[in-house]
Motif scaffolding. Structure first.
Motif, PDB file in Angstrom:
ATOM      1  N   SER A  15       0.902  -1.246   0.006  1.00  0.00           N
ATOM      2  CA  SER A  15       0.048  -0.038   0.010  1.00  0.00           C
ATOM      3  C   SER A  15       0.938   1.131   0.096  1.00  0.00           C
ATOM      4  O   SER A  15       2.022   1.065   0.679  1.00  0.00           O
ATOM      5  CB  SER A  15      -0.753  -0.222   1.161  1.00  0.00           C
ATOM      6  N   THR A  16       0.375   2.119  -0.563  1.00  0.00           N
ATOM      7  CA  THR A  16       1.206   3.468  -0.613  1.00  0.00           C
ATOM      8  C   THR A  16       1.279   4.245   0.494  1.00  0.00           C
ATOM      9  O   THR A  16       2.269   5.154   0.697  1.00  0.00           O
ATOM     10  CB  THR A  16       0.554   4.276  -2.054  1.00  0.00           C
ATOM     11  N   GLY A  17      -0.005   4.277   1.359  1.00  0.00           N
ATOM     12  CA  GLY A  17       0.070   5.110   2.561  1.00  0.00           C
ATOM     13  C   GLY A  17       0.914   4.620   3.762  1.00  0.00           C
ATOM     14  O   GLY A  17       1.057   5.544   4.756  1.00  0.00           O
ATOM     15  N   ASP A  18       1.367   3.433   3.824  1.00  0.00           N
ATOM     16  CA  ASP A  18       1.687   2.847   4.846  1.00  0.00           C
ATOM     17  C   ASP A  18       3.312   3.101   5.189  1.00  0.00           C
ATOM     18  O   ASP A  18       3.961   3.330   4.122  1.00  0.00           O
ATOM     19  CB  ASP A  18       1.557   1.343   5.122  1.00  0.00           C
ATOM     20  N   SER A  19       3.788   3.088   6.514  1.00  0.00           N
ATOM     21  CA  SER A  19       5.398   2.984   6.631  1.00  0.00           C
ATOM     22  C   SER A  19       5.800   1.722   5.970  1.00  0.00           C
ATOM     23  O   SER A  19       5.179   0.885   5.878  1.00  0.00           O
ATOM     24  CB  SER A  19       5.683   3.251   7.901  1.00  0.00           C
ATOM     25  N   LEU A  20       7.068   1.851   5.618  1.00  0.00           N
ATOM     26  CA  LEU A  20       7.589   0.672   4.925  1.00  0.00           C
ATOM     27  C   LEU A  20       7.586  -0.544   5.890  1.00  0.00           C
ATOM     28  O   LEU A  20       7.450  -1.889   5.590  1.00  0.00           O
ATOM     29  CB  LEU A  20       9.085   0.786   4.647  1.00  0.00           C
ATOM     30  N   LEU A  21       7.654  -0.424   7.466  1.00  0.00           N
ATOM     31  CA  LEU A  21       7.624  -1.338   8.254  1.00  0.00           C
ATOM     32  C   LEU A  21       6.137  -1.914   8.614  1.00  0.00           C
ATOM     33  O   LEU A  21       6.086  -3.025   8.278  1.00  0.00           O
ATOM     34  CB  LEU A  21       7.913  -0.900   9.701  1.00  0.00           C
ATOM     35  N   GLU A  22       5.195  -1.000   8.532  1.00  0.00           N
ATOM     36  CA  GLU A  22       3.960  -1.704   8.464  1.00  0.00           C
ATOM     37  C   GLU A  22       3.538  -2.237   7.173  1.00  0.00           C
ATOM     38  O   GLU A  22       2.875  -3.172   7.255  1.00  0.00           O
ATOM     39  CB  GLU A  22       2.909  -0.250   8.592  1.00  0.00           C
ATOM     40  N   ALA A  23       4.062  -1.995   6.053  1.00  0.00           N
ATOM     41  CA  ALA A  23       3.913  -2.661   4.887  1.00  0.00           C
ATOM     42  C   ALA A  23       4.284  -4.024   4.575  1.00  0.00           C
ATOM     43  O   ALA A  23       3.843  -4.860   4.184  1.00  0.00           O
ATOM     44  CB  ALA A  23       4.359  -1.760   3.646  1.00  0.00           C
ATOM     45  N   LEU A  24       5.599  -4.078   5.280  1.00  0.00           N
ATOM     46  CA  LEU A  24       6.524  -5.364   5.228  1.00  0.00           C
ATOM     47  C   LEU A  24       5.651  -6.032   6.188  1.00  0.00           C
ATOM     48  O   LEU A  24       5.435  -7.427   6.060  1.00  0.00           O
ATOM     49  CB  LEU A  24       7.611  -5.222   5.717  1.00  0.00           C
ATOM     50  N   GLU A  25       5.143  -5.772   7.411  1.00  0.00           N
ATOM     51  CA  GLU A  25       4.332  -6.479   8.368  1.00  0.00           C
ATOM     52  C   GLU A  25       3.140  -7.023   7.804  1.00  0.00           C
ATOM     53  O   GLU A  25       2.842  -8.106   8.059  1.00  0.00           O
ATOM     54  CB  GLU A  25       4.242  -5.844   9.786  1.00  0.00           C
ATOM     55  N   ALA A  26       2.525  -6.262   6.908  1.00  0.00           N
ATOM     56  CA  ALA A  26       1.082  -6.676   6.653  1.00  0.00           C
ATOM     57  C   ALA A  26       1.392  -7.906   5.614  1.00  0.00           C
ATOM     58  O   ALA A  26       0.680  -8.557   5.335  1.00  0.00           O
ATOM     59  CB  ALA A  26       0.559  -5.456   5.755  1.00  0.00           C
ATOM     60  N   GLN A  27       2.527  -7.815   5.031  1.00  0.00           N
ATOM     61  CA  GLN A  27       2.902  -9.171   4.085  1.00  0.00           C
ATOM     62  C   GLN A  27       3.478 -10.371   4.904  1.00  0.00           C
ATOM     63  O   GLN A  27       3.969 -11.240   4.302  1.00  0.00           O
ATOM     64  CB  GLN A  27       4.026  -8.717   3.151  1.00  0.00           C
ATOM     65  N   GLY A  28       3.560 -10.364   6.325  1.00  0.00           N
ATOM     66  CA  GLY A  28       3.840 -11.513   6.913  1.00  0.00           C
ATOM     67  C   GLY A  28       5.511 -11.309   7.322  1.00  0.00           C
ATOM     68  O   GLY A  28       5.937 -12.254   7.983  1.00  0.00           O
ATOM     69  N   LEU A  29       6.167 -10.208   7.022  1.00  0.00           N
ATOM     70  CA  LEU A  29       7.555 -10.281   7.610  1.00  0.00           C
ATOM     71  C   LEU A  29       7.706  -9.586   8.634  1.00  0.00           C
ATOM     72  O   LEU A  29       6.876  -8.946   9.195  1.00  0.00           O
ATOM     73  CB  LEU A  29       8.406  -9.489   6.319  1.00  0.00           C
ATOM     74  N   ARG A  30       8.766  -9.985   9.592  1.00  0.00           N
ATOM     75  CA  ARG A  30       9.104  -9.286  10.682  1.00  0.00           C
ATOM     76  C   ARG A  30      10.490  -8.525  10.746  1.00  0.00           C
ATOM     77  O   ARG A  30      11.284  -9.405  11.330  1.00  0.00           O
ATOM     78  CB  ARG A  30       8.899 -10.543  11.746  1.00  0.00           C
ATOM     79  N   PRO A  31      10.736  -7.517   9.920  1.00  0.00           N
ATOM     80  CA  PRO A  31      12.063  -6.788  10.275  1.00  0.00           C
ATOM     81  C   PRO A  31      12.349  -6.237  11.622  1.00  0.00           C
ATOM     82  O   PRO A  31      11.397  -6.143  12.105  1.00  0.00           O
ATOM     83  CB  PRO A  31      11.855  -5.724   8.920  1.00  0.00           C
ATOM     84  N   ALA A  32      13.507  -6.193  11.767  1.00  0.00           N
ATOM     85  CA  ALA A  32      14.127  -5.704  13.052  1.00  0.00           C
ATOM     86  C   ALA A  32      13.419  -4.310  13.301  1.00  0.00           C
ATOM     87  O   ALA A  32      13.308  -3.547  12.473  1.00  0.00           O
ATOM     88  CB  ALA A  32      15.720  -5.779  13.200  1.00  0.00           C
ATOM     89  N   HIS A  33      12.847  -4.016  14.413  1.00  0.00           N
ATOM     90  CA  HIS A  33      12.504  -2.720  14.776  1.00  0.00           C
ATOM     91  C   HIS A  33      12.355  -2.593  16.440  1.00  0.00           C
ATOM     92  O   HIS A  33      12.888  -3.496  17.112  1.00  0.00           O
ATOM     93  CB  HIS A  33      11.047  -2.514  14.365  1.00  0.00           C
ATOM     94  N   GLY A  34      12.293  -1.429  16.616  1.00  0.00           N
ATOM     95  CA  GLY A  34      12.295  -1.033  18.168  1.00  0.00           C
ATOM     96  C   GLY A  34      11.025  -0.162  18.447  1.00  0.00           C
ATOM     97  O   GLY A  34       9.640  -0.706  18.649  1.00  0.00           O
ATOM     98  N   CYS A  35      11.503   1.133  18.347  1.00  0.00           N
ATOM     99  CA  CYS A  35      10.558   2.188  19.114  1.00  0.00           C
ATOM    100  C   CYS A  35       9.318   2.598  18.000  1.00  0.00           C
ATOM    101  O   CYS A  35       8.453   3.019  18.468  1.00  0.00           O
ATOM    102  CB  CYS A  35      11.269   3.455  19.265  1.00  0.00           C
ATOM    103  N   ARG A  36       9.496   2.369  16.924  1.00  0.00           N
ATOM    104  CA  ARG A  36       8.366   2.833  15.759  1.00  0.00           C
ATOM    105  C   ARG A  36       8.361   4.232  15.627  1.00  0.00           C
ATOM    106  O   ARG A  36       7.261   4.519  15.301  1.00  0.00           O
ATOM    107  CB  ARG A  36       6.972   2.083  16.003  1.00  0.00           C
ATOM    108  N   MET A  37       9.198   5.032  16.328  1.00  0.00           N
ATOM    109  CA  MET A  37       9.150   6.512  16.153  1.00  0.00           C
ATOM    110  C   MET A  37      10.378   6.923  15.369  1.00  0.00           C
ATOM    111  O   MET A  37      10.504   8.248  15.463  1.00  0.00           O
ATOM    112  CB  MET A  37       9.063   7.025  17.528  1.00  0.00           C
ATOM    113  N   GLY A  38      11.301   6.139  15.055  1.00  0.00           N
ATOM    114  CA  GLY A  38      12.427   6.886  14.043  1.00  0.00           C
ATOM    115  C   GLY A  38      13.363   6.958  15.183  1.00  0.00           C
ATOM    116  O   GLY A  38      14.392   7.840  14.749  1.00  0.00           O
ATOM    117  N   ILE A  39      13.439   6.984  16.315  1.00  0.00           N
ATOM    118  CA  ILE A  39      14.573   7.075  17.436  1.00  0.00           C
ATOM    119  C   ILE A  39      15.640   6.258  17.734  1.00  0.00           C
ATOM    120  O   ILE A  39      16.814   6.467  17.417  1.00  0.00           O
ATOM    121  CB  ILE A  39      14.051   7.569  18.599  1.00  0.00           C
TER     122      ILE A  39
END
Length: 83
Positions: A15-39
């Motif tokens: 989808s065009t509106g989602d963050s890349l993290l949300e878009a990848l998670e919606a496809q069943g992927l689990r990339p490394a992440h932490g705060c979800r705020m860019g910090i």
């Protein structure tokens, strides 16, 4: 739009509106992440091709081979990531 994950050889339609993290998670992927705020930079990865947009500043980045944070970036067209 398409996100190509070069390291895994996958190409996804997202989808065009989602963050890349949300878009990848919606496809069943689990990339490394932490705060979800860019910090914390846990989700940082290399963008190999394409245009990304920072969700906080609105700034677009078309530079080839640059770093981005998946949680606060979205694709502005087809994009290739080093994932």
């Amino acid at each position: 739009m398409r996100v190509t994950l070069q390291a895994s050889g996958r190409t996804l339609t997202v989808s065009t509106g989602d963050s890349l993290l949300e878009a990848l998670e919606a496809q069943g992927l689990r990339p490394a992440h932490g705060c979800r705020m860019g910090i914390c930079n846990s989700c940082a990865c290399a963008k190999l091709d394409g245009v990304s947009q920072d969700l906080h500043s609105g700034e677009q980045n078309a530079d080839p081979v640059s770093a981005l944070r998946l949680c606060v970036s979205r694709a502005r067209g087809d994009i290739t990531l080093d994932l």
